[in-house]
Design a protein around this motif. Sequence first.
Motif: not given
Length: 405
Positions: A299-310
């Motif tokens: 089990m892994a928690n896959l984190l996708q962090v996005s720019s606030g500029f999008g």
Amino acid sequence: MTATPTRPTSSPARTSAPTGWYSPADCSLDDFRALVEGGLAATDLADYPYADSLEQGVLVYGARLREHTTTPEGRRDVQAELARALVDGPGIVVFAGAFEHGVVDRATDVFRAMIEEQKAAGTAVGDHFAKPGANDRIWGALDKFAVRDPQAFADYYANDVLALVSEAWLGSGYQVTSQVNVVNPGGQAQTAHRDYHLGFMGQEQAAGFPAQVHALSPVLTLQGAVAHVDMPVETGPTLYLPHSQKYPAGYIAFHQPEFTEHFLANHVQLPLAKGDAAFFNPALFHGAGTNRSADVRRMANLLQVSSGFGRAMEVVDRTAMAKALFEVLRTQKAAGVDERSLRNVVAASAEGYAFPTDLDRDQPIGGLAPQTQAELVWQALSEGWDRAALVEALDAQQERRRSAA
């Protein structure tokens, strides 16, 4: 007469960006191999003073990093090094012991309960780069977690390693999303790929974006994974190809069989302990490994962090626009208005991107992404729908895209 393809060009200046369009003809395995092998040979732990070790060409951070993040100046120095590692270095960094075991275990209990509920409800959950049934997924896990157990969520996302590396790559105002992935015993490896945005497109679609967007895409998101169980190699922790993020045409290249074969023959695979976290440039070639263990549900928690500029500057009700414009478009089409003009109106009014969405309910259709609003409008126009049919379909699509947490 066939037009000569426009090939990407760039000057040696670091401030310049490539221009033109990439095609499969621009993908050279020899160039790719030379870039990756040269990067591995040149990686020196001495160039990364805040790292604890270099394992299989990957920088591992631990106590030394934490010692230097207690002051604003030290924190910025560490973040500058992390960003350099993600751009010019291996493209991946690992943080040993980033999350406390107790915090991870509480989150794991929440995630397992969600998965069991999905199974009991008969909910089918797909994956972008693996065969159906190879794993268990929780799409949109971030808000589901927060609503179900606010205290456990707060303890988990108070983590400063996540904030440290997210700010290093994206600056302030970043947006976190989470997808939990459980690869069960016997679950097969994913195909080698790059990640969101251009990595979630087919080759032809990605080739339609100019080269400067290929250079931009990696700095719009940061990919991460938190280990929720110990992950020895036999459980199939993620496969990485350090330095592959530097290859300019990589969003086209990862679709090519020879690049896949090179990845399979040359990747690295780091075992992770529970609580370790890996973060990587989304342009890095990678893929989850095969779980060859007898009884470990990895089990892994896959984190996708996005720019606030999008985001656009203004809020626009594109559904209302699509409904209002449809009769005009139908009339123009019947009058013989050319397709390009009609498509231009759809592009200027309807939502042309599939994300963000609720992937539990808005499943991909014939590719890596769900149907966009613009594609739905064009389908209705092409197939001669009346306005009532389009309105019904738009409303249903809008409802699917709304989080059900």
